[in-house]
Design a protein around this motif. Structure first.
Motif, short mmCIF file in Angstrom:
data_model
loop_
_atom_site.label_atom_id
_atom_site.label_comp_id
_atom_site.label_asym_id
_atom_site.label_seq_id
_atom_site.Cartn_x
_atom_site.Cartn_y
_atom_site.Cartn_z
N TYR A 1 6.79 10.23 -5.20
CA TYR A 1 6.80 10.62 -3.78
C TYR A 1 5.49 10.60 -3.04
O TYR A 1 5.42 9.98 -2.07
N TYR A 2 4.53 11.10 -3.69
CA TYR A 2 3.14 11.47 -2.94
C TYR A 2 2.47 9.98 -2.86
O TYR A 2 1.71 9.85 -1.94
N CYS A 3 2.68 9.13 -3.82
CA CYS A 3 2.20 7.68 -3.71
C CYS A 3 2.77 7.28 -2.25
O CYS A 3 1.96 6.53 -1.43
N GLU A 4 3.97 7.07 -2.00
CA GLU A 4 4.52 6.40 -0.90
C GLU A 4 4.26 7.20 0.31
O GLU A 4 3.72 6.45 1.51
N ASN A 5 4.04 8.59 0.15
CA ASN A 5 3.56 9.36 1.29
C ASN A 5 2.18 9.28 1.75
O ASN A 5 1.83 8.92 2.87
N ASP A 6 1.31 9.00 0.73
CA ASP A 6 -0.11 8.56 0.87
C ASP A 6 -0.28 7.20 1.60
O ASP A 6 -1.38 7.27 2.24
N GLU A 7 0.52 6.38 1.31
CA GLU A 7 0.38 5.15 1.68
C GLU A 7 0.31 5.10 3.45
O GLU A 7 -0.39 4.57 4.01
N LYS A 8 0.83 6.06 4.17
CA LYS A 8 1.04 6.19 5.40
C LYS A 8 -0.55 6.39 5.92
O LYS A 8 -0.71 5.98 7.11
N PHE A 9 -1.33 7.25 4.99
CA PHE A 9 -2.58 7.48 5.57
C PHE A 9 -3.59 6.33 5.08
O PHE A 9 -4.55 6.01 5.97
N HIS A 10 -3.36 5.95 4.09
CA HIS A 10 -4.29 5.04 3.49
C HIS A 10 -4.38 3.76 4.10
O HIS A 10 -5.35 2.92 4.30
N ILE A 11 -3.22 3.27 4.84
CA ILE A 11 -3.10 1.97 5.43
C ILE A 11 -4.01 2.07 6.54
O ILE A 11 -4.46 0.81 7.13
N LYS A 12 -4.18 3.21 7.38
CA LYS A 12 -5.14 3.46 8.38
C LYS A 12 -6.72 3.13 8.22
O LYS A 12 -7.48 2.91 9.01
N ASN A 13 -6.86 3.02 6.73
CA ASN A 13 -8.53 2.81 6.54
C ASN A 13 -8.55 1.59 5.98
O ASN A 13 -9.93 1.62 5.39
N VAL A 14 -7.80 0.71 5.97
CA VAL A 14 -7.99 -0.62 5.66
C VAL A 14 -9.54 -1.26 5.94
O VAL A 14 -10.22 -1.74 5.27
N GLU A 15 -9.52 -1.37 7.42
CA GLU A 15 -10.75 -1.84 7.86
C GLU A 15 -12.04 -1.07 7.54
O GLU A 15 -12.94 -1.88 7.11
N THR A 16 -12.25 0.23 7.14
CA THR A 16 -13.22 0.69 6.82
C THR A 16 -13.47 0.53 5.21
O THR A 16 -14.52 0.37 4.90
N ASP A 17 -12.54 0.38 4.42
CA ASP A 17 -12.33 0.14 3.17
C ASP A 17 -12.75 -1.47 2.76
O ASP A 17 -13.92 -1.55 2.07
N VAL A 18 -12.44 -2.35 3.76
CA VAL A 18 -13.22 -3.48 3.65
C VAL A 18 -14.43 -3.63 4.10
O VAL A 18 -15.36 -4.20 3.36
N ALA A 19 -15.14 -2.89 5.02
CA ALA A 19 -16.22 -2.66 5.27
C ALA A 19 -17.34 -2.33 4.15
O ALA A 19 -18.40 -2.69 4.31
N LYS A 20 -16.58 -1.31 3.39
CA LYS A 20 -17.54 -0.71 2.29
C LYS A 20 -17.61 -1.77 1.24
O LYS A 20 -18.60 -1.68 0.53
N SER A 21 -16.74 -2.70 1.03
CA SER A 21 -16.53 -3.67 0.17
C SER A 21 -16.64 -5.27 0.79
O SER A 21 -15.50 -5.82 0.67
N PRO A 22 -17.45 -5.37 1.40
CA PRO A 22 -17.75 -6.69 2.12
C PRO A 22 -17.14 -8.11 1.24
O PRO A 22 -17.24 -8.13 0.23
N PRO A 23 -16.38 -8.93 2.00
CA PRO A 23 -15.70 -10.13 1.30
C PRO A 23 -16.82 -11.31 1.17
O PRO A 23 -16.14 -12.32 1.33
N THR A 24 -17.85 -11.00 0.83
CA THR A 24 -19.00 -12.12 0.64
C THR A 24 -19.21 -11.89 -0.85
O THR A 24 -19.54 -10.80 -1.26
N CYS A 25 -19.66 -13.13 -1.41
CA CYS A 25 -19.99 -13.14 -2.81
C CYS A 25 -21.47 -13.78 -2.84
O CYS A 25 -21.64 -14.49 -1.97
N MET A 26 -22.34 -13.31 -3.68
CA MET A 26 -23.63 -13.84 -4.10
C MET A 26 -23.34 -15.44 -4.43
O MET A 26 -22.77 -15.79 -5.18
#
Length: 171
Positions: free
Chosen positions: A146-171
């Protein structure tokens, strides 16, 4: 360089029933593949909470060994015990593929997660692998909480922020 024509990324979970469900869908996919074209399996998941003693990747391997499915898969497994969220799962996979494959080589990517997590995981996948379009394949486990599905509603709003914290570039 290693030949990787297909790679399955198993997204970890700190919830045991979800992790086992994801392991089961990956194992089934692996054993249903043709013996001469088995996929590599990238098991991703670190330690998310300070009270946890073992990484999600380690726990996934344990689930697979308890079901006797690990023996044939051993030569095809790559682990990532560092990623602590979905953004890091995909960023680390991208970097690992960058290290393992010749430049420009593009393996088939299969993502194993839970149905409730699909929409958010897809957003992360698209951010890290924009050149795939909709060419990826999804293996979706049925288990949820239950809480996993419910939390998804909030986590999905942070995708851009999360990607910015882990840039999609490799050395």
């Amino acid at each position: 360089m290693q030949v990787i024509s297909t790679i399955v990324i198993l997204l970890g979970s700190h919830i045991d029933t979800l992790l086992k469900d994801r392991c089961d869908v990956v194992t089934k996919y692996f054993y249903e593949s043709e013996p001469n074209s088995r996929p590599h399996v990238y098991i991703s998941g670190g330690i998310k909470h300070s009270v946890e003693l073992q990484s999600e990747a380690y726990l996934a391997l344990r689930h697979m060994s308890n079901s006797s499915s690990l023996s044939l898969m051993t030569d095809y497994i790559i682990t990532d015990a560092e990623a602590t969220n979905t953004a890091e799962n995909f960023r680390n996979l991208k970097c690992k593929l960058y290290d393992l494959l010749p430049s420009g080589e593009k393996p088939k990517i299969v993502i194993a997660t839970s149905k409730f997590h699909h929409k958010r995981a897809k957003k992360f996948f698209d951010a890290y692998f924009p050149d795939y379009g909709d060419q990826e394949t999804w293996l979706l486990g049925d288990k949820s909480c239950y809480y996993c599905e419910n939390d998804e509603k909030f986590h999905i709003k942070n995708v851009e922020t999360d990607v910015a914290k882990s840039p999609p570039t490799c050395m």
